[in-house]
Design a protein around this motif. Sequence first.
Motif, PDB file in Angstrom:
ATOM      1  N   ALA A 215      13.512  -8.643 -10.005  1.00 41.32           N
ATOM      2  CA  ALA A 215      13.739  -7.233  -9.674  1.00 41.32           C
ATOM      3  C   ALA A 215      12.422  -6.457  -9.680  1.00 41.32           C
ATOM      4  N   ARG A 216      11.590  -6.726 -10.707  1.00 41.84           N
ATOM      5  CA  ARG A 216      10.298  -6.042 -10.753  1.00 41.84           C
ATOM      6  C   ARG A 216       9.421  -6.432  -9.563  1.00 41.84           C
ATOM      7  N   GLN A 217       9.407  -7.715  -9.236  1.00 42.97           N
ATOM      8  CA  GLN A 217       8.624  -8.161  -8.087  1.00 42.97           C
ATOM      9  C   GLN A 217       9.177  -7.601  -6.788  1.00 42.97           C
ATOM     10  N   ARG A 218      10.547  -7.487  -6.713  1.00 48.12           N
ATOM     11  CA  ARG A 218      11.139  -6.889  -5.511  1.00 48.12           C
ATOM     12  C   ARG A 218      10.724  -5.423  -5.380  1.00 48.12           C
ATOM     13  N   GLN A 219      10.725  -4.695  -6.528  1.00 45.13           N
ATOM     14  CA  GLN A 219      10.302  -3.299  -6.490  1.00 45.13           C
ATOM     15  C   GLN A 219       8.831  -3.200  -6.101  1.00 45.13           C
ATOM     16  N   GLU A 220       8.002  -4.092  -6.686  1.00 44.43           N
ATOM     17  CA  GLU A 220       6.589  -4.096  -6.320  1.00 44.43           C
ATOM     18  C   GLU A 220       6.420  -4.423  -4.844  1.00 44.43           C
ATOM     19  N   LEU A 221       7.244  -5.363  -4.352  1.00 46.05           N
ATOM     20  CA  LEU A 221       7.168  -5.713  -2.935  1.00 46.05           C
ATOM     21  C   LEU A 221       7.585  -4.531  -2.061  1.00 46.05           C
ATOM     22  N   MET A 222       8.634  -3.806  -2.488  1.00 47.15           N
ATOM     23  CA  MET A 222       9.039  -2.620  -1.733  1.00 47.15           C
ATOM     24  C   MET A 222       7.948  -1.565  -1.739  1.00 47.15           C
ATOM     25  N   ASN A 223       7.320  -1.393  -2.919  1.00 45.97           N
ATOM     26  CA  ASN A 223       6.212  -0.429  -2.980  1.00 45.97           C
ATOM     27  C   ASN A 223       5.066  -0.858  -2.083  1.00 45.97           C
ATOM     28  N   GLN A 224       4.774  -2.153  -2.101  1.00 49.06           N
ATOM     29  CA  GLN A 224       3.706  -2.647  -1.244  1.00 49.06           C
ATOM     30  C   GLN A 224       4.068  -2.499   0.227  1.00 49.06           C
ATOM     31  N   ARG A 225       5.354  -2.743   0.554  1.00 46.64           N
ATOM     32  CA  ARG A 225       5.784  -2.564   1.940  1.00 46.64           C
ATOM     33  C   ARG A 225       5.679  -1.097   2.351  1.00 46.64           C
ATOM     34  N   THR A 226       6.072  -0.188   1.415  1.00 46.74           N
ATOM     35  CA  THR A 226       5.949   1.240   1.718  1.00 46.74           C
ATOM     36  C   THR A 226       4.493   1.627   1.937  1.00 46.74           C
ATOM     37  N   ALA A 227       3.624   1.148   1.015  1.00 47.74           N
ATOM     38  CA  ALA A 227       2.199   1.437   1.164  1.00 47.74           C
ATOM     39  C   ALA A 227       1.654   0.832   2.455  1.00 47.74           C
ATOM     40  N   LEU A 228       2.136  -0.387   2.776  1.00 47.33           N
ATOM     41  CA  LEU A 228       1.692  -1.018   4.015  1.00 47.33           C
ATOM     42  C   LEU A 228       2.164  -0.239   5.234  1.00 47.33           C
ATOM     43  N   ALA A 229       3.432   0.257   5.177  1.00 46.43           N
ATOM     44  CA  ALA A 229       3.939   1.047   6.300  1.00 46.43           C
ATOM     45  C   ALA A 229       3.142   2.341   6.455  1.00 46.43           C
ATOM     46  N   LEU A 230       2.837   3.000   5.318  1.00 50.33           N
ATOM     47  CA  LEU A 230       2.016   4.219   5.387  1.00 50.33           C
ATOM     48  C   LEU A 230       0.626   3.911   5.912  1.00 50.33           C
ATOM     49  N   ALA A 231       0.058   2.798   5.453  1.00 49.64           N
ATOM     50  CA  ALA A 231      -1.274   2.419   5.933  1.00 49.64           C
ATOM     51  C   ALA A 231      -1.246   2.107   7.423  1.00 49.64           C
ATOM     52  N   ARG A 232      -0.161   1.420   7.856  1.00 47.97           N
ATOM     53  CA  ARG A 232      -0.048   1.133   9.294  1.00 47.97           C
ATOM     54  C   ARG A 232       0.116   2.419  10.095  1.00 47.97           C
ATOM     55  N   LYS A 233       0.931   3.371   9.571  1.00 53.51           N
ATOM     56  CA  LYS A 233       1.087   4.645  10.273  1.00 53.51           C
ATOM     57  C   LYS A 233      -0.239   5.386  10.340  1.00 53.51           C
ATOM     58  N   ALA A 234      -0.969   5.398   9.195  1.00 56.26           N
ATOM     59  CA  ALA A 234      -2.280   6.048   9.209  1.00 56.26           C
ATOM     60  C   ALA A 234      -3.214   5.350  10.188  1.00 56.26           C
ATOM     61  N   THR A 235      -3.129   4.028  10.237  1.00 56.60           N
ATOM     62  CA  THR A 235      -3.966   3.271  11.175  1.00 56.60           C
ATOM     63  C   THR A 235      -3.604   3.609  12.612  1.00 56.60           C
ATOM     64  N   ARG A 236      -2.264   3.689  12.882  1.00 53.68           N
ATOM     65  CA  ARG A 236      -1.857   4.066  14.240  1.00 53.68           C
ATOM     66  C   ARG A 236      -2.347   5.467  14.597  1.00 53.68           C
ATOM     67  N   ASP A 237      -2.218   6.404  13.634  1.00 55.15           N
ATOM     68  CA  ASP A 237      -2.703   7.759  13.889  1.00 55.15           C
ATOM     69  C   ASP A 237      -4.201   7.752  14.136  1.00 55.15           C
ATOM     70  N   LYS A 238      -4.929   7.011  13.311  1.00 58.61           N
ATOM     71  CA  LYS A 238      -6.383   6.920  13.509  1.00 58.61           C
ATOM     72  C   LYS A 238      -6.696   6.282  14.856  1.00 58.61           C
ATOM     73  N   THR A 239      -5.897   5.276  15.219  1.00 63.43           N
ATOM     74  CA  THR A 239      -6.135   4.614  16.500  1.00 63.43           C
ATOM     75  C   THR A 239      -5.887   5.579  17.660  1.00 63.43           C
ATOM     76  N   LYS A 240      -4.789   6.356  17.551  1.00 62.93           N
ATOM     77  CA  LYS A 240      -4.518   7.345  18.610  1.00 62.93           C
ATOM     78  C   LYS A 240      -5.640   8.382  18.663  1.00 62.93           C
ATOM     79  N   GLN A 241      -6.077   8.853  17.493  1.00 63.24           N
ATOM     80  CA  GLN A 241      -7.169   9.819  17.466  1.00 63.24           C
ATOM     81  C   GLN A 241      -8.434   9.230  18.058  1.00 63.24           C
ATOM     82  N   MET A 242      -8.699   7.968  17.712  1.00 63.49           N
ATOM     83  CA  MET A 242      -9.882   7.313  18.269  1.00 63.49           C
ATOM     84  C   MET A 242      -9.766   7.165  19.780  1.00 63.49           C
TER      85      MET A 242
END
Length: 316
Positions: A215-242
Amino acid sequence: MSTRQVEVPSGQSVALVDPEPNRIPAVADSRGHRPGERCREPGCANCHRDVQRLKFWLRARLVEAGADEARVDVEIGGLTPDLLWRSGDRVCAIEVHSAAPELGRARQLTAALKSGGVGEVLWITPPGFWTAQLPALGIDDFAPAACDYRVLGGMLSAGPGGVVSPSQTACELREFITGWVAQEHAYGCRDEHMGGWATVTDWERHTRTQAAVIARQRQELMNQRTALALARKATRDKTKQMLRLTHRLERAEVAAQEQADDLAQARRRIADHSRVDATLRITVAGQKAAIMHWQLITWFAVLIIITFITAGVLIR
Protein backbone atom coordinates in the motif's frame (compact mmCIF):
# COMPACT_ATOMS: atom_id res chain seq x y z
CA MET A 1 34.57 -67.50 5.08
CA SER A 2 31.16 -68.07 6.67
CA THR A 3 29.05 -71.22 6.75
CA ARG A 4 25.34 -71.86 7.01
CA GLN A 5 23.53 -74.81 8.64
CA VAL A 6 20.75 -76.26 6.43
CA GLU A 7 18.28 -78.86 7.67
CA VAL A 8 17.78 -81.84 5.35
CA PRO A 9 14.85 -84.24 5.42
CA SER A 10 16.84 -86.93 7.26
CA GLY A 11 17.23 -84.58 10.20
CA GLN A 12 20.95 -84.05 9.72
CA SER A 13 22.43 -80.58 9.20
CA VAL A 14 24.91 -79.84 6.42
CA ALA A 15 27.32 -76.91 6.52
CA LEU A 16 27.30 -74.91 3.28
CA VAL A 17 29.98 -72.42 2.33
CA ASP A 18 28.73 -68.88 1.75
CA PRO A 19 29.28 -68.19 -1.99
CA GLU A 20 29.67 -64.44 -1.34
CA PRO A 21 31.78 -64.13 1.78
CA ASN A 22 32.48 -60.37 1.30
CA ARG A 23 28.99 -59.17 0.41
CA ILE A 24 27.50 -56.13 2.13
CA PRO A 25 25.04 -57.05 4.87
CA ALA A 26 21.41 -56.78 3.81
CA VAL A 27 19.39 -53.77 4.79
CA ALA A 28 17.19 -55.88 7.00
CA ASP A 29 20.21 -56.75 9.13
CA SER A 30 21.15 -53.09 9.61
CA ARG A 31 20.41 -51.42 12.90
CA GLY A 32 20.98 -47.83 11.79
CA HIS A 33 23.60 -45.29 12.82
CA ARG A 34 24.48 -44.30 16.31
CA PRO A 35 23.30 -40.85 17.47
CA GLY A 36 25.51 -38.08 16.18
CA GLU A 37 27.11 -39.98 13.25
CA ARG A 38 25.24 -37.90 10.62
CA CYS A 39 25.96 -40.10 7.62
CA ARG A 40 25.07 -38.59 4.24
CA GLU A 41 26.17 -41.44 1.94
CA PRO A 42 23.54 -42.35 -0.70
CA GLY A 43 22.62 -46.03 -0.59
CA CYS A 44 23.95 -46.57 2.91
CA ALA A 45 22.12 -49.44 4.63
CA ASN A 46 22.21 -47.73 8.01
CA CYS A 47 20.85 -44.52 6.45
CA HIS A 48 18.04 -46.58 4.90
CA ARG A 49 17.28 -48.01 8.31
CA ASP A 50 17.25 -44.49 9.83
CA VAL A 51 14.91 -43.26 7.10
CA GLN A 52 12.56 -46.21 7.57
CA ARG A 53 12.49 -45.63 11.34
CA LEU A 54 11.75 -41.92 10.78
CA LYS A 55 8.94 -42.75 8.34
CA PHE A 56 7.16 -45.02 10.80
CA TRP A 57 7.84 -42.54 13.61
CA LEU A 58 6.20 -39.85 11.48
CA ARG A 59 3.25 -42.15 10.81
CA ALA A 60 2.74 -42.63 14.53
CA ARG A 61 3.06 -38.91 15.26
CA LEU A 62 0.58 -38.03 12.49
CA VAL A 63 -2.02 -40.43 13.85
CA GLU A 64 -1.33 -39.16 17.35
CA ALA A 65 -1.77 -35.55 16.14
CA GLY A 66 -5.24 -36.31 14.74
CA ALA A 67 -4.71 -37.46 11.14
CA ASP A 68 -7.52 -39.72 9.92
CA GLU A 69 -5.12 -41.96 8.05
CA ALA A 70 -1.34 -42.22 7.57
CA ARG A 71 0.35 -44.86 5.42
CA VAL A 72 3.94 -45.54 4.44
CA ASP A 73 5.01 -46.12 0.81
CA VAL A 74 1.50 -45.98 -0.63
CA GLU A 75 0.89 -45.31 -4.32
CA ILE A 76 -1.05 -42.28 -5.51
CA GLY A 77 -1.33 -41.09 -9.10
CA GLY A 78 1.37 -43.49 -10.26
CA LEU A 79 3.83 -42.18 -7.64
CA THR A 80 4.86 -43.67 -4.32
CA PRO A 81 5.68 -41.03 -1.72
CA ASP A 82 7.42 -42.11 1.48
CA LEU A 83 4.42 -41.16 3.57
CA LEU A 84 0.86 -40.20 2.73
CA TRP A 85 -1.64 -38.95 5.26
CA ARG A 86 -5.18 -37.64 5.17
CA SER A 87 -7.22 -35.49 7.49
CA GLY A 88 -10.69 -34.73 6.23
CA ASP A 89 -10.33 -33.34 2.72
CA ARG A 90 -6.60 -32.68 3.19
CA VAL A 91 -4.21 -35.09 1.49
CA CYS A 92 -0.52 -34.50 2.23
CA ALA A 93 2.70 -36.34 1.39
CA ILE A 94 6.10 -36.54 3.04
CA GLU A 95 9.38 -37.36 1.30
CA VAL A 96 12.29 -38.36 3.55
CA HIS A 97 15.90 -38.18 2.27
CA SER A 98 18.92 -38.63 4.51
CA ALA A 99 21.18 -37.29 1.71
CA ALA A 100 21.00 -34.00 -0.16
CA PRO A 101 18.16 -34.15 -2.72
CA GLU A 102 18.60 -33.32 -6.38
CA LEU A 103 16.86 -29.96 -6.61
CA GLY A 104 15.45 -30.33 -10.13
CA ARG A 105 14.12 -33.84 -9.54
CA ALA A 106 12.66 -32.82 -6.19
CA ARG A 107 10.78 -29.95 -7.80
CA GLN A 108 9.45 -32.22 -10.55
CA LEU A 109 8.31 -34.80 -8.00
CA THR A 110 6.62 -32.13 -5.90
CA ALA A 111 4.76 -30.81 -8.94
CA ALA A 112 3.77 -34.35 -9.99
CA LEU A 113 2.41 -35.17 -6.52
CA LYS A 114 0.36 -31.98 -6.45
CA SER A 115 -0.97 -32.76 -9.93
CA GLY A 116 -1.91 -36.23 -8.68
CA GLY A 117 -4.17 -34.91 -5.95
CA VAL A 118 -1.78 -34.14 -3.07
CA GLY A 119 -2.46 -30.77 -1.48
CA GLU A 120 0.81 -30.31 0.44
CA VAL A 121 4.23 -31.92 0.15
CA LEU A 122 6.86 -31.91 2.90
CA TRP A 123 10.49 -32.81 2.28
CA ILE A 124 12.59 -33.90 5.26
CA THR A 125 16.26 -33.64 4.33
CA PRO A 126 19.60 -32.62 5.85
CA PRO A 127 20.04 -28.85 6.28
CA GLY A 128 21.23 -27.02 3.18
CA PHE A 129 20.44 -24.33 0.66
CA TRP A 130 17.71 -26.51 -0.83
CA THR A 131 15.51 -26.13 2.25
CA ALA A 132 14.77 -22.55 1.15
CA GLN A 133 13.89 -23.65 -2.40
CA LEU A 134 11.71 -26.64 -1.52
CA PRO A 135 8.90 -27.13 1.00
CA ALA A 136 11.52 -28.82 3.15
CA LEU A 137 12.69 -29.09 6.73
CA GLY A 138 16.35 -29.66 7.56
CA ILE A 139 17.03 -32.47 10.07
CA ASP A 140 20.62 -32.54 11.24
CA ASP A 141 20.65 -36.02 12.80
CA PHE A 142 18.51 -38.83 11.37
CA ALA A 143 19.42 -41.17 14.25
CA PRO A 144 18.98 -39.09 17.41
CA ALA A 145 18.70 -40.55 20.84
CA ALA A 146 15.08 -41.33 21.81
CA CYS A 147 13.92 -40.15 18.35
CA ASP A 148 14.44 -36.55 19.42
CA TYR A 149 14.36 -35.14 15.89
CA ARG A 150 15.21 -31.45 15.75
CA VAL A 151 14.56 -29.08 12.83
CA LEU A 152 17.53 -26.82 12.03
CA GLY A 153 16.49 -25.45 8.64
CA GLY A 154 13.39 -24.55 6.66
CA MET A 155 11.48 -22.88 9.49
CA LEU A 156 10.58 -19.21 9.36
CA SER A 157 9.53 -16.85 12.12
CA ALA A 158 8.22 -13.29 12.13
CA GLY A 159 10.72 -10.65 13.23
CA PRO A 160 10.11 -7.32 14.95
CA GLY A 161 9.05 -5.77 11.65
CA GLY A 162 6.50 -8.48 10.98
CA VAL A 163 8.36 -9.98 7.99
CA VAL A 164 9.24 -13.67 8.25
CA SER A 165 12.89 -14.69 8.10
CA PRO A 166 14.82 -17.94 8.72
CA SER A 167 14.41 -19.01 12.31
CA GLN A 168 17.58 -18.84 14.39
CA THR A 169 16.45 -21.46 16.91
CA ALA A 170 15.85 -25.18 16.47
CA CYS A 171 12.44 -26.70 17.08
CA GLU A 172 11.11 -30.18 17.70
CA LEU A 173 9.87 -32.10 14.67
CA ARG A 174 7.15 -33.53 16.92
CA GLU A 175 5.81 -30.03 17.58
CA PHE A 176 5.87 -29.18 13.89
CA ILE A 177 3.93 -32.34 12.94
CA THR A 178 1.31 -31.56 15.58
CA GLY A 179 0.95 -27.97 14.33
CA TRP A 180 0.92 -29.07 10.68
CA VAL A 181 -1.92 -31.54 11.21
CA ALA A 182 -3.82 -28.90 13.19
CA GLN A 183 -3.26 -26.45 10.29
CA GLU A 184 -1.21 -24.18 12.55
CA HIS A 185 1.86 -24.46 10.29
CA ALA A 186 1.86 -23.77 6.57
CA TYR A 187 4.35 -23.39 3.74
CA GLY A 188 4.67 -20.10 1.91
CA CYS A 189 7.01 -17.94 -0.15
CA ARG A 190 8.69 -15.04 1.56
CA ASP A 191 9.97 -13.70 -1.77
CA GLU A 192 9.99 -14.75 -5.42
CA HIS A 193 12.75 -17.33 -4.90
CA MET A 194 12.77 -18.44 -1.25
CA GLY A 195 10.13 -20.04 0.96
CA GLY A 196 9.71 -21.89 4.19
CA TRP A 197 7.40 -23.19 6.91
CA ALA A 198 5.95 -20.88 9.52
CA THR A 199 2.95 -20.65 11.78
CA VAL A 200 -0.26 -19.29 10.35
CA THR A 201 -0.01 -16.37 12.81
CA ASP A 202 3.42 -15.45 11.50
CA TRP A 203 2.18 -15.71 7.92
CA GLU A 204 -0.75 -13.41 8.82
CA ARG A 205 1.70 -10.88 10.28
CA HIS A 206 3.92 -11.26 7.22
CA THR A 207 0.91 -10.77 4.92
CA ARG A 208 -0.25 -7.68 6.81
CA THR A 209 3.26 -6.25 6.72
CA GLN A 210 3.59 -6.99 3.02
CA ALA A 211 0.14 -5.49 2.40
CA ALA A 212 1.19 -2.34 4.26
CA VAL A 213 4.42 -2.20 2.27
CA ILE A 214 2.50 -2.70 -0.98
CA ALA A 215 0.00 0.00 0.00
CA ARG A 216 2.82 2.40 0.86
CA GLN A 217 4.62 1.58 -2.38
CA ARG A 218 1.34 1.98 -4.30
CA GLN A 219 0.86 5.42 -2.71
CA GLU A 220 4.46 6.32 -3.51
CA LEU A 221 3.91 5.09 -7.05
CA MET A 222 0.75 7.21 -7.34
CA ASN A 223 2.66 10.21 -6.04
CA GLN A 224 5.43 9.54 -8.50
CA ARG A 225 2.90 9.15 -11.31
CA THR A 226 1.28 12.45 -10.28
CA ALA A 227 4.66 14.16 -10.18
CA LEU A 228 5.52 12.57 -13.52
CA ALA A 229 2.22 13.75 -15.02
CA LEU A 230 2.86 17.29 -13.72
CA ALA A 231 6.41 17.17 -15.04
CA ARG A 232 5.15 15.95 -18.41
CA LYS A 233 2.53 18.73 -18.49
CA ALA A 234 5.20 21.28 -17.59
CA THR A 235 7.42 19.79 -20.29
CA ARG A 236 4.59 20.01 -22.83
CA ASP A 237 3.95 23.62 -21.83
CA LYS A 238 7.65 24.40 -22.11
CA THR A 239 7.74 22.64 -25.45
CA LYS A 240 4.78 24.67 -26.73
CA GLN A 241 6.39 27.86 -25.44
CA MET A 242 9.66 26.90 -27.08
CA LEU A 243 7.82 26.19 -30.35
CA ARG A 244 6.14 29.59 -30.17
CA LEU A 245 9.43 31.31 -29.38
CA THR A 246 11.14 29.35 -32.14
CA HIS A 247 8.42 30.38 -34.58
CA ARG A 248 8.79 34.00 -33.50
CA LEU A 249 12.55 33.74 -33.79
CA GLU A 250 12.22 32.27 -37.28
CA ARG A 251 9.88 35.10 -38.26
CA ALA A 252 12.29 37.62 -36.72
CA GLU A 253 15.14 36.00 -38.65
CA VAL A 254 13.11 36.21 -41.85
CA ALA A 255 12.32 39.90 -41.13
CA ALA A 256 15.97 40.58 -40.27
CA GLN A 257 17.02 38.88 -43.49
CA GLU A 258 14.54 40.96 -45.45
CA GLN A 259 15.81 44.13 -43.73
CA ALA A 260 19.38 43.04 -44.43
CA ASP A 261 18.48 42.52 -48.09
CA ASP A 262 16.81 45.96 -48.21
CA LEU A 263 19.83 47.52 -46.50
CA ALA A 264 22.19 45.84 -48.93
CA GLN A 265 20.09 47.04 -51.83
CA ALA A 266 20.09 50.58 -50.37
CA ARG A 267 23.85 50.37 -49.95
CA ARG A 268 24.20 49.34 -53.58
CA ARG A 269 22.05 52.26 -54.61
CA ILE A 270 24.10 54.62 -52.46
CA ALA A 271 27.28 53.20 -53.99
CA ASP A 272 25.84 53.71 -57.47
CA HIS A 273 24.87 57.28 -56.59
CA SER A 274 28.33 57.84 -55.12
CA ARG A 275 29.95 56.65 -58.35
CA VAL A 276 27.63 58.88 -60.40
CA ASP A 277 28.36 61.82 -58.09
CA ALA A 278 32.10 61.22 -58.32
CA THR A 279 31.82 61.08 -62.13
CA LEU A 280 29.80 64.28 -62.18
CA ARG A 281 32.26 65.96 -59.84
CA ILE A 282 35.14 64.98 -62.12
CA THR A 283 33.19 66.26 -65.12
CA VAL A 284 32.39 69.55 -63.35
CA ALA A 285 36.03 69.93 -62.29
CA GLY A 286 37.15 69.36 -65.87
CA GLN A 287 34.61 71.85 -67.17
CA LYS A 288 35.74 74.42 -64.53
CA ALA A 289 39.35 73.92 -65.65
CA ALA A 290 38.33 74.33 -69.29
CA ILE A 291 36.35 77.48 -68.47
CA MET A 292 39.34 78.82 -66.56
CA HIS A 293 41.57 78.15 -69.58
CA TRP A 294 39.15 79.84 -71.94
CA GLN A 295 38.86 82.76 -69.63
CA LEU A 296 42.65 83.14 -69.55
CA ILE A 297 42.82 82.85 -73.34
CA THR A 298 40.02 85.41 -73.66
CA TRP A 299 41.74 87.85 -71.31
CA PHE A 300 45.06 87.32 -73.13
CA ALA A 301 43.37 87.99 -76.44
CA VAL A 302 41.68 91.10 -75.01
CA LEU A 303 45.03 92.37 -73.70
CA ILE A 304 46.66 91.77 -77.10
CA ILE A 305 43.85 93.67 -78.80
CA ILE A 306 44.13 96.49 -76.27
CA THR A 307 47.88 96.50 -76.81
CA PHE A 308 47.50 96.76 -80.57
CA ILE A 309 44.93 99.48 -80.19
CA THR A 310 47.09 101.39 -77.79
CA ALA A 311 50.14 100.97 -80.03
CA GLY A 312 48.16 102.19 -83.02
CA VAL A 313 46.97 105.22 -81.11
CA LEU A 314 50.44 106.08 -79.99
CA ILE A 315 51.89 105.61 -83.46
CA ARG A 316 49.43 108.09 -84.95
